[in-house]
Design an enzyme around this catalytic site. Structure first.
Site, PDB file in Angstrom:
ATOM      1  N   ASP A  58       9.223   2.735  -0.006  1.00  0.00           N
ATOM      2  CA  ASP A  58       8.171   3.400   0.751  1.00  0.00           C
ATOM      3  C   ASP A  58       8.337   2.993   2.210  1.00  0.00           C
ATOM      4  OD1 ASP A  58       5.960   4.400   1.940  1.00  0.00           O
ATOM      5  OD2 ASP A  58       4.506   3.535   0.523  1.00  0.00           O
ATOM      6  N   LYS A  64       4.002   8.708   9.007  1.00  0.00           N
ATOM      7  CA  LYS A  64       3.718   8.097  10.308  1.00  0.00           C
ATOM      8  C   LYS A  64       4.650   8.596  11.424  1.00  0.00           C
ATOM      9  CE  LYS A  64       0.815   4.627   8.427  1.00  0.00           C
ATOM     10  NZ  LYS A  64       0.897   4.009   7.120  1.00  0.00           N
ATOM     11  N   TYR A  84       0.851  -1.189   0.000  1.00  0.00           N
ATOM     12  CA  TYR A  84       0.000   0.000   0.000  1.00  0.00           C
ATOM     13  C   TYR A  84       0.886   1.237   0.000  1.00  0.00           C
ATOM     14  CZ  TYR A  84      -3.473   3.440   1.560  1.00  0.00           C
ATOM     15  OH  TYR A  84      -4.297   4.539   1.666  1.00  0.00           O
TER      16      TYR A  84
HETATM   17  C1  LIG Z   1       0.236   4.571   5.759  1.00  0.00           C
HETATM   18  C2  LIG Z   1       1.019   4.346   4.520  1.00  0.00           C
HETATM   19  C3  LIG Z   1       0.954   5.218   3.433  1.00  0.00           C
HETATM   20  C4  LIG Z   1      -0.035   6.357   3.367  1.00  0.00           C
HETATM   21  O1  LIG Z   1       0.227   7.321   4.321  1.00  0.00           O
HETATM   22  P1  LIG Z   1      -0.973   8.341   4.708  1.00  0.00           P
HETATM   23  O2  LIG Z   1      -0.325   9.264   5.684  1.00  0.00           O
HETATM   24  O3  LIG Z   1      -2.060   7.492   5.274  1.00  0.00           O
HETATM   25  O4  LIG Z   1      -1.383   9.016   3.460  1.00  0.00           O
HETATM   26  C5  LIG Z   1       1.798   5.007   2.375  1.00  0.00           C
HETATM   27  N1  LIG Z   1       2.661   3.983   2.372  1.00  0.00           N
HETATM   28  C6  LIG Z   1       2.748   3.118   3.393  1.00  0.00           C
HETATM   29  C7  LIG Z   1       3.745   2.015   3.336  1.00  0.00           C
HETATM   30  C8  LIG Z   1       1.918   3.255   4.488  1.00  0.00           C
HETATM   31  O5  LIG Z   1       1.982   2.353   5.479  1.00  0.00           O
END
Ligand SMILES: *Cc1c(COP(=O)(O)O)cnc(C)c1O
Length: 431
Positions: free
Chosen positions: A238, A266, A143
């Site tokens: 990511d 995060k 994701y």
């Molecule tokens: C949570 C998450 C996102 C998205 O971040 P948001 O602050 O919710 O937009 C993107 N990549 C990864 C791996 C994530 O865990």
């Protein structure tokens, strides 16, 4: 008693789509209604009815120091006195960038944004601008936020183009995203061969948290690094989830594989809405106003958010003992869960990397999205609800990882292990 939560959810559903501002919060995957939280401190959440829960979501990762930790709270309070936003550069942004660069090994320049979604969308745009190519490769079950380019499923077979995963994502966008199975270098090679000279970036979670916890198999990350070098492709890690969590330098430090670009989120905001993307100077200098790739943000680098994030990262930077503490405590819980399974003659899969872990209700190894989907989701729902009744707040979906914070103690880990045993008993009616 969860009357106040129930009442709030009724009201919420009238005015907010599905009653929540992010879908997984709605508990649809596990049954029942979401619980509305009123406050939190250390390892505990308190709901609108004053129930206490031991928290294993930790705001989906950011609360690695536990809830309402004093250094972050104080930093925010100090910053508040100087107004909340200027729309002009500030000292804190410079200090924040310097700190991020000192902690994350591959990052030489960094741009602050307001969410993980913004970070990944921007990183892909920069990779396209830098390479002059259009397509990206992503992995099934990873994701990267809700940007159009990422809401794409695999077509039939690794060499076909993607199909939109959500109404509203156009076929045109889907054409530029190729989706392949995680941990499968061969599939990446086939996709690259079929799209020779057209791929700008490969983006992945170096350790996946978004299909439950799935580690990279040996050789996967270095293999991707080699392929990107051979083909002139930008490798994007990511690390929105893994950054500052698996090590102070994230998964790239843990596995010693350096991406070209890194996306962060995060933990980086200490609980406030912050994201960032950064990487090699040469690539980051494509970003406006240094270069032609446009990306901007009215509230980017917001002083209150920077104060929170800076306090959070400073703590982690100055307390390297956080990581072995979290690793050991999480390993203890995983060991305890394995003993519980043995005792009950059950054979489920548990994956762990550092302070992230998942139990999958399947006996087969879980290494990609297909194997994650073998988990018995009905059983997971029962397990989740049994844990909740025991005051343990887990992620309300099989396809999410759990997070441990330093507010968790040895004694609370024992409580978790005991609750796990009781829940396994209950869902198998062994009691
Ligand atoms: C949570 C998450 C996102 C998205 O971040 P948001 O602050 O919710 O937009 C993107 N990549 C990864 C791996 C994530 O865990």
């Amino acid at each position: 008693m969860i009357q106040n939560s129930q009442d709030l959810f009724k009201r919420a559903q009238r005015v907010i789509p599905g009653g929540v501002n992010s879908p997984v919060r709605a508990f649809r995957a596990v049954g029942g209604n979401p619980i509305f939280m009123a406050s939190a401190k250390g390892p505990y959440l308190y709901d609108e009815d004053n129930n206490q829960y031991l928290d294993f979501i930790n705001s989906w990762g950011p609360m690695i120091l536990g809830h309402a930790c004093e250094n972050v709270e104080k930093a925010v309070q100090d910053a508040l006195g100087n107004s909340f936003s200027f729309g002009a550069p500030t000292r804190r942004e410079v200090e924040m960038a310097e700190l991020i660069i000192s902690m994350v090994p591959s990052v030489e320049k960094v741009r602050m944004v307001n969410s993980g979604t913004e970070a990944t969308m921007s990183a892909v745009r920069v990779a396209r601008g830098y390479t002059g190519k259009d397509k990206i490769i992503k992995f099934e079950g990873c994701y990267h936020g809700h940007g159009d380019s990422f809401l794409i499923s695999a077509g039939s077979g690794a060499i076909t183009l993607g199909v939109p995963d959500s109404p509203g994502v156009t076929k045109g966008v889907a054409q530029d995203t190729i989706t392949v199975p995680y941990n499968n270098l061969e599939a990446v090679k086939i996709a690259l061969e079929a799209n020779k000279g057209q791929v700008a970036a490969i983006i992945l979670e170096p350790v996946v948290g978004n299909m439950g916890l799935v580690p990279p198999v040996r050789g996967f990350l270095p293999g991707l690094r080699d392929l990107c070098d051979q083909e002139g492709i930008v490798l994007i890690f990511d690390e929105v989830m893994t950054g500052f969590r698996l090590a102070k330098g994230g998964a790239q430090e843990l596995y010693n594989v350096m991406p070209d670009l890194t996306t962060l989120g995060k933990i980086i905001g200490g609980g406030l809405p912050v994201g960032a993307y950064g990487g090699r100077k040469e690539i980051m200098d494509c970003v406006a106003p240094a270069g032609p790739v446009y990306q901007a943000g009215t509230l980017s680098g917001n002083p209150i958010a920077m104060a929170a994030g800076y306090a959070m990262l400073t703590y982690l930077n100055e307390h390297p003992e956080v990581y072995p503490y979290l690793d050991n405590l999480t390993s203890k819980m995983v060991e305890g869960m394995r003993e519980n399974l043995t005792q009950l003659n059950l054979d489920y899969t548990i994956n762990q990397v550092g302070s992230m872990f998942s139990i999958f209700f399947t006996s087969d190894p879980v290494t990609d999205f297909d194997s994650a989907k073998q988990s018995d989701l009905a059983l997971f729902g029962q397990y989740f609800n049994s844990m909740l009744r025991q005051g343990i707040y887990l992620a309300p979906s099989q396809f999410e990882t759990l997070f441990v914070s330093i507010a968790l103690t040895d004694k609370l880990a024992d409580q978790y292990i005991a609750a796990n045993l009781a829940a396994l008993h209950e869902i198998h009616q062994l009691a």
